[in-house]
Write a protein that holds these residues in place. Structure first.
Motif, PDB file in Angstrom:
ATOM      1  N   UNK A   4      40.197  56.274  22.579  1.00 30.44           N
ATOM      2  CA  UNK A   4      39.850  57.435  21.773  1.00 30.44           C
ATOM      3  C   UNK A   4      39.080  58.426  22.640  1.00 30.44           C
ATOM      4  N   UNK A   5      39.483  59.691  22.606  1.00 29.53           N
ATOM      5  CA  UNK A   5      38.744  60.735  23.304  1.00 29.53           C
ATOM      6  C   UNK A   5      37.830  61.458  22.320  1.00 29.53           C
ATOM      7  N   UNK A  60      36.943  52.639  23.583  1.00 26.25           N
ATOM      8  CA  UNK A  60      37.795  51.660  22.920  1.00 26.25           C
ATOM      9  C   UNK A  60      37.801  51.954  21.409  1.00 26.25           C
ATOM     10  N   UNK A  61      38.953  51.761  20.781  1.00 20.92           N
ATOM     11  CA  UNK A  61      39.054  51.918  19.330  1.00 20.92           C
ATOM     12  C   UNK A  61      38.917  50.543  18.680  1.00 20.92           C
ATOM     13  N   UNK A  69      32.362  51.140  22.310  1.00 25.31           N
ATOM     14  CA  UNK A  69      32.336  50.794  23.734  1.00 25.31           C
ATOM     15  C   UNK A  69      33.120  51.813  24.570  1.00 25.31           C
ATOM     16  N   UNK A  70      32.573  52.153  25.708  1.00 29.37           N
ATOM     17  CA  UNK A  70      33.281  53.045  26.615  1.00 29.37           C
ATOM     18  C   UNK A  70      34.499  52.345  27.226  1.00 29.37           C
ATOM     19  N   UNK A 124      34.470  42.698  26.429  1.00 25.31           N
ATOM     20  CA  UNK A 124      35.360  43.015  25.319  1.00 25.31           C
ATOM     21  C   UNK A 124      36.027  41.803  24.668  1.00 25.31           C
ATOM     22  N   UNK A 125      36.526  40.806  25.405  1.00 21.79           N
ATOM     23  CA  UNK A 125      37.073  39.637  24.703  1.00 21.79           C
ATOM     24  C   UNK A 125      36.009  38.915  23.887  1.00 21.79           C
ATOM     25  N   UNK A 126      34.801  38.820  24.463  1.00 25.75           N
ATOM     26  CA  UNK A 126      33.693  38.164  23.758  1.00 25.75           C
ATOM     27  C   UNK A 126      33.305  38.942  22.506  1.00 25.75           C
ATOM     28  N   UNK A 127      33.418  40.275  22.575  1.00 24.41           N
ATOM     29  CA  UNK A 127      33.093  41.095  21.407  1.00 24.41           C
ATOM     30  C   UNK A 127      34.076  40.832  20.270  1.00 24.41           C
ATOM     31  N   UNK A 128      35.366  40.775  20.581  1.00 24.69           N
ATOM     32  CA  UNK A 128      36.346  40.510  19.526  1.00 24.69           C
ATOM     33  C   UNK A 128      36.204  39.087  18.972  1.00 24.69           C
ATOM     34  N   UNK A 129      35.901  38.131  19.848  1.00 23.68           N
ATOM     35  CA  UNK A 129      35.659  36.763  19.371  1.00 23.68           C
ATOM     36  C   UNK A 129      34.442  36.728  18.454  1.00 23.68           C
ATOM     37  N   UNK A 130      33.417  37.505  18.778  1.00 30.36           N
ATOM     38  CA  UNK A 130      32.220  37.589  17.929  1.00 30.36           C
ATOM     39  C   UNK A 130      32.560  38.185  16.566  1.00 30.36           C
ATOM     40  N   UNK A 131      33.353  39.243  16.561  1.00 31.00           N
ATOM     41  CA  UNK A 131      33.718  39.882  15.295  1.00 31.00           C
ATOM     42  C   UNK A 131      34.575  38.963  14.429  1.00 31.00           C
TER      43      UNK A 131
END
Length: 480
Positions: free
Chosen positions: A42-43, A50-51, A98-99, A159-166
């Motif tokens: 996303x700009x 990141x979206x 996240x950037x 980022x993978x850890x963030x999605x696993x957390x969510x």
């Protein structure tokens, strides 16, 4: 036939994401893509992000579709490229978007960082090649622009850890993805006190680290209810996509064997017992990252089929739509390339008129400009093959180990001409396969985490599951 175990690999690539079902029967793995979706940054206000909300919805949709079509799913894991991350606040909520690594904010602070921590010292301390996209540079830029982050943020998650957390509610820092960050000590794998102290980065920003292949929890109950599925186990696998790809390599032996993970980017490397921190390794642009289990990936990033993808896109926009297969056929009908490019030249690093850039590169270097589409594609493919061969020679010099064979994995191996040209340029046997390397490695690591696979059998499982093709050099160009 014994029981069948069904697993999901979520593989987030540079342009698209996929949810892939793996079905394991004890001797082989069958993979099936159940959901594909765009991964478009996303700009906003001159920055690139990141979206996360959209991607999370797509991942959930993939889980839902898999459960509807295939019933009980045992576990899932997520892999992405390295370096990017998000911040969680003290209540466990995501702070801001996240950037994306292609965001340009790091350039403003690069010189200051490298005054405090010179590039060669970074490499000696962390084993990672210094690069403005690295987590280290991104974090430093964030803290310079927003000093209050030190108070607002509890920790970062790659980022993978963030999605696993969510998905699970459990925060952890898996080691293969964190090994791309430039934050860890090359010898111990722990956060480098020298790096963090020199740059003023709080050590508390890095959460509890876990080994690749750690079961960290189960899908949140509210998500199970929403998606109509059971309590799927959530596993921090080999969360860096290249670590997963390397975990899928069907080695019969590792001594004297290199690998090429070939896709939009190409990674040329070798597994070593420990990081290689020599001046030659730094000079040639090799980096050190973690493997599943133990050991080190000594590898070099080379711009890969991005060159062909952008070339095809440019021609399509001009009204001539050609498949990758058609482009390969055109190149195969040409004679040997008359011109060569350096794939890692910065001129090729951004989207745009790639054929025009290649033509201008050839003119500026006194070479013949490719006159046909086939000649243009041939120039790209032979230049990639030559760059792979050069990296393999550099590996031999760095490690003192003779490379006898090369395993080539990833989507790029569907280009058979590239595989043959690589064999010819390197003078070495190329063993091509698997194509779905990151997803397959992701699934295999999950099986090991579940206690369903002795990982020493992984190569056997891959060989039984995938078609492997051997390419032998027609002309040995090494001059030996």
């Amino acid at each position: 036939m014994g029981k069948r175990i069904k697993l999901l690999a979520v593989d987030l690539g540079a342009s698209s994401g996929r949810v892939i079902l793996g079905t394991y029967n004890g001797s082989s793995m069958v993979t099936e893509e159940v959901h594909r979706f765009a991964n478009t940054p996303v700009q906003d206000s001159g920055h690139l992000y990141w979206n996360v909300p959209a991607l999370l919805q797509e991942i959930k949709q993939g889980i839902k579709l898999a459960c509807q079509a295939h019933g009980e799913i045992t576990s899932l894991s997520v892999d992405t490229w390295g370096v990017d991350y998000g911040y969680l606040d003290h209540a466990g909520k995501l702070l801001d978007s996240p950037y994306h690594y292609r965001d340009q904010r790091m350039g403003k602070y690069r010189n200051r960082l490298e005054e405090l921590l010179p590039p060669e010292e970074q490499f000696r301390l962390t084993g990672n090649q210094p690069d403005p996209i690295n987590t280290l540079y991104q974090l430093f830029a964030d803290l310079q622009e927003n000093p209050l982050l030190q108070e607002r943020a509890d920790h970062i998650l790659m980022m993978p850890d963030l999605f696993l957390y969510l998905l699970s509610g459990t925060a952890s820092a898996e080691k293969t993805i964190l090994s791309t960050s430039g934050l860890l000590d090359a010898g111990t794998g722990d956060p480098s006190s020298v790096v963090l102290g020199r740059l003023g980065i709080p050590a508390g920003l890095i959460p509890l680290r876990v080994e690749a292949g750690t079961a960290i929890g189960r899908l949140l109950p509210e998500l199970c209810a929403e998606l109509g599925c059971g309590p799927i186990r959530v596993i921090a696998g080999a969360s860096h996509d290249t670590a997963s790809a390397v975990a899928s390599i069907p080695y019969m032996e590792k001594e004297g064997v290199a690998f090429i993970s070939c896709g939009t980017w190409s990674l040329v490397g070798m597994e070593t017992k420990a990081p290689v921190l020599t001046p030659a390794s730094y000079k040639y642009g090799f980096t050190n990252e973690g493997c599943y289990g133990s050991g080190n990936r000594l590898l070099k990033n080379i711009t890969g089929l991005w060159l062909l993808q952008e070339t095809r896109r440019t021609w399509a926009e001009a009204g001539e739509v050609l498949s990758f297969g058609e482009l390969s056929t055109l190149a195969g009908n040409e004679g040997a390339a008359q011109s060569f490019i350096q794939p890692n030249d910065p001129v090729f690093s951004t989207p745009g008129d790639m054929p025009g850039r290649i033509a201008e590169y050839c003119r500026s270097t006194g070479q013949r400009v490719p006159e046909t589409k086939g000649a243009m594609v041939r120039t790209i493919l032979e230049s990639l093959a030559q760059s792979y061969a050069a990296a393999i020679q550099e590996l031999e010099e760095i490690t003192g180990e003779k490379v006898r064979k090369v395993h080539m994995v990833g989507g790029g191996i569907q280009n058979k001409l590239l595989c043959q040209l690589t064999a010819d340029a390197s003078g070495r046997e190329i063993i091509a396969g698997p194509v779905e390397a990151s997803a397959l490695g992701n699934l295999l690591v999950q099986l090991a985490a579940l206690g369903e696979l002795d990982f020493s059998r992984a190569a056997e499982i891959v060989a039984a599951s995938e078609t492997l093709t051997v390419y032998r050099p027609i002309n040995d160009n090494r001059g030996e």
